[in-house]
Design a protein around this motif. Structure first.
Motif, mmCIF file in Angstrom:
data_model
loop_
_atom_site.group_PDB
_atom_site.id
_atom_site.type_symbol
_atom_site.label_atom_id
_atom_site.label_comp_id
_atom_site.label_asym_id
_atom_site.label_seq_id
_atom_site.Cartn_x
_atom_site.Cartn_y
_atom_site.Cartn_z
ATOM 1 N N HIS A 125 71.573 42.229 52.024
ATOM 2 C CA HIS A 125 71.450 42.769 50.631
ATOM 3 C C HIS A 125 70.437 41.994 49.952
ATOM 4 O O HIS A 125 70.213 40.800 50.131
ATOM 5 N N GLU A 166 69.465 30.600 56.608
ATOM 6 C CA GLU A 166 68.401 30.982 57.541
ATOM 7 C C GLU A 166 66.929 31.098 56.855
ATOM 8 O O GLU A 166 65.949 30.729 57.655
ATOM 9 N N HIS A 177 69.521 30.693 51.058
ATOM 10 C CA HIS A 177 70.418 30.651 52.220
ATOM 11 C C HIS A 177 69.965 29.960 53.382
ATOM 12 O O HIS A 177 68.705 29.493 53.296
ATOM 13 N N ARG A 223 87.379 35.803 50.197
ATOM 14 C CA ARG A 223 87.057 37.269 50.510
ATOM 15 C C ARG A 223 88.166 38.219 50.804
ATOM 16 O O ARG A 223 88.367 39.343 50.454
ATOM 17 N N THR A 281 72.928 26.131 53.709
ATOM 18 C CA THR A 281 72.962 26.919 52.401
ATOM 19 C C THR A 281 72.635 25.728 51.312
ATOM 20 O O THR A 281 73.358 24.613 51.221
ATOM 21 N N PRO A 337 79.247 30.801 50.916
ATOM 22 C CA PRO A 337 80.052 29.817 51.916
ATOM 23 C C PRO A 337 78.602 29.002 52.495
ATOM 24 O O PRO A 337 77.548 29.284 52.026
ATOM 25 N N PHE A 390 85.545 30.420 52.137
ATOM 26 C CA PHE A 390 84.792 31.622 51.804
ATOM 27 C C PHE A 390 85.735 32.707 52.187
ATOM 28 O O PHE A 390 85.761 33.771 51.696
ATOM 29 N N VAL A 393 77.295 43.297 53.166
ATOM 30 C CA VAL A 393 76.704 42.788 54.449
ATOM 31 C C VAL A 393 77.426 43.578 55.438
ATOM 32 O O VAL A 393 77.047 44.651 56.160
ATOM 33 N N LYS A 442 69.264 37.189 44.901
ATOM 34 C CA LYS A 442 68.236 36.384 44.455
ATOM 35 C C LYS A 442 67.056 36.318 45.108
ATOM 36 O O LYS A 442 65.919 36.119 44.597
HETATM 37 C C1 AOF Z 1 73.466 34.253 54.375
HETATM 38 N N1 AOF Z 1 72.959 32.978 54.616
HETATM 39 O O1 AOF Z 1 73.097 30.683 53.950
HETATM 40 C C2 AOF Z 1 74.610 32.383 53.029
HETATM 41 C C3 AOF Z 1 74.958 33.707 52.968
HETATM 42 O O2 AOF Z 1 74.441 35.999 45.805
HETATM 43 P P1 AOF Z 1 73.702 35.692 46.926
HETATM 44 O O3 AOF Z 1 72.553 36.805 46.988
HETATM 45 O O4 AOF Z 1 73.298 34.313 47.573
HETATM 46 O O5 AOF Z 1 74.356 36.315 48.225
HETATM 47 C C4 AOF Z 1 75.697 35.589 48.300
HETATM 48 C C5 AOF Z 1 76.344 36.335 49.802
HETATM 49 O O6 AOF Z 1 75.686 36.055 50.758
HETATM 50 C C6 AOF Z 1 77.861 35.639 49.882
HETATM 51 O O7 AOF Z 1 78.743 36.356 49.465
HETATM 52 C C7 AOF Z 1 77.743 35.667 51.545
HETATM 53 O O8 AOF Z 1 78.027 37.091 52.250
HETATM 54 C C8 AOF Z 1 76.464 35.599 52.017
HETATM 55 N N2 AOF Z 1 75.999 34.185 52.121
HETATM 56 N N3 AOF Z 1 74.358 34.624 53.574
HETATM 57 O O9 AOF Z 1 72.736 34.971 55.032
HETATM 58 C C9 AOF Z 1 73.557 32.104 53.827
HETATM 59 N N4 AOF Z 1 75.366 31.536 52.300
#
Ligand code: AOF
Ligand code: ZN
Length: 376
Positions: free
Chosen positions: A92, A67, A65, A157, A58, A36, A153, A122, A95
């Protein structure tokens, strides 16, 4: 009494900052792959005034991400600050380490979240990490607006398919074009630019092959400075009939073209489209080579496409509507009159299915855009 007005003031302030975070999140719609586009702000009092000291959205491709970037910009300023996030900070290890841990490490005092993350990795764990560290957490601020901005998103999901917006330009006499006349201008130039902005915010635009044959559209974004933001162009084309001379293939910026064909398509036709630069993928069809709308969306979902702007034609629109697979309708109502030879619109203002609610109305020159949505 005094206390209550202080909390009302804080709530109003929270809503304002969250609205700003949502606006920020929109900047990367269509650019974050399966992730998202989240917006985040770090806010602290500077000389008694709540001030934004860090912001993040993002990144392109989905990482880093939001934050982490907002905290990075704030640096030491995050200590004791309030973090606004349009989505629950993740818990979680992907990367990068979890955003919730980064917020704890930065020493934030309070976190305001618009909506929880449905991702099973999450789903409330981000909030739990923050609370365990003694951080005050508020969930639900501007939740409806945040969910609308993240509808792609959330739909992918929850339903395993992209969010679908049907875009239609309907003339005053209920037509969307004229048979055999090529592209007919129903709306004016201002509305047409608005459509290009809609394209920017989607992961993909989609048409049926008949629209390519009859209208020969480009389906790109040609606004100054946004030409690179053309989304994936999808043609639903069971028999691989997309003309090799289609303008879609000659466009200079040539954003990607994905042709969805069936097993009934001739290998030679598929080969020629590939030579022309298209990606051709085969999806399951019935014995006549026709697709189920659900199967098209499932296929796009697997590719990480979270949102689709369905731009025609009438038959494709009708099939998606009948299957209950349109989530949002963007109906441009024009003053133009097409006449008897026109193609009837699949829906008009007075025939929008009853499970849609009107969520907005705007004017673009002499055209009106009326938007309808089904509850998420
Ligand atoms: C956040 N901040 O800006 C976004 C989040 O594959 P990864 O590790 O990048 O994780 C993707 C998941 O992280 C995605 O499915 C959603 O649950 C969350 N996205 N979370 O804290 C962000 N884009
Ligand atoms: Zn994260």
């Amino acid at each position: 009494m005094l206390e209550r007005s202080a909390s009302a003031r804080q709530e109003a302030l929270d809503r304002r900052f969250m609205a700003a975070a949502i606006r920020l999140s929109r900047q990367h719609l269509g650019l974050t792959a399966e992730n998202p586009s989240v917006g985040s702000l770090v806010v602290r009092e500077v000389d008694g005034v709540p001030t934004i000291v860090g912001r993040g959205v993002t990144a392109l491709g989905g990482r880093p991400h939001a934050e982490l970037q907002a905290l990075g910009e704030a640096g030491e300023g995050a200590r004791g600050a309030t973090i606004y996030a349009t989505l629950e900070p993740c818990s979680h290890i992907g990367k990068a380490p979890p955003c919730a841990d980064a917020i704890v490490a930065a020493g934030a005092r309070r976190v305001v979240i618009a909506t929880l993350d449905p991702d099973i990795r999450v789903a409330g764990r981000g909030v739990a990490i923050l609370k365990r560290a003694g951080i005050e957490v508020d969930v639900g601020c501007e939740e409806v607006a945040a969910k609308r901005a993240m509808a792609g998103f959330l739909t992918l999901r929850a339903k395993g398919r992209p969010f679908v917006t049907l875009k239609l330009a309907v003339s005053a006499d209920g037509r969307i074009g004229r048979v055999g006349a090529g592209q007919v201008s129903i709306t004016g130039p201002i509305a047409r630019r608005a459509v290009q902005i809609m394209r920017v915010e989607h992961d993909a635009v989609m048409v049926g092959v008949q629209t390519v044959v009859e209208d020969d559209p480009l389906l790109t974004v040609r606004l100054d400075g946004l030409a690179q933001r053309s989304p994936l162009r999808v043609v639903v084309d069971p028999l691989a009939r997309t003309p090799l001379a289609a303008r879609m293939f000659s466009e200079r910026d040539c954003s990607r073209v994905l042709v969805l064909a069936s097993a009934k398509a001739q290998a030679r036709a598929v080969g020629r489209l590939r030579d022309r630069g298209a990606t051709v993928e085969t999806i399951t069809s019935d014995y006549k080579g026709r697709f189920e709308p659900r199967e098209i969306l499932r296929h796009l979902g697997v590719r990480g496409v979270k949102s689709v702007l369905l731009e025609g034609g009438a038959e494709t629109a009708r099939r998606f509507l009948e299957a209950g697979l349109v989530d949002r309708i963007a109906l441009f109502a024009a003053e133009t009159v097409v006449g008897e030879s026109g193609v009837a619109a699949p829906i008009a203002e007075d025939s929008v299915p009853p499970d849609f609610n009107q969520v907005g109305e705007e004017s673009f020159g002499s055209d009106r855009l009326i938007e309808y949505e089904r509850p998420l």
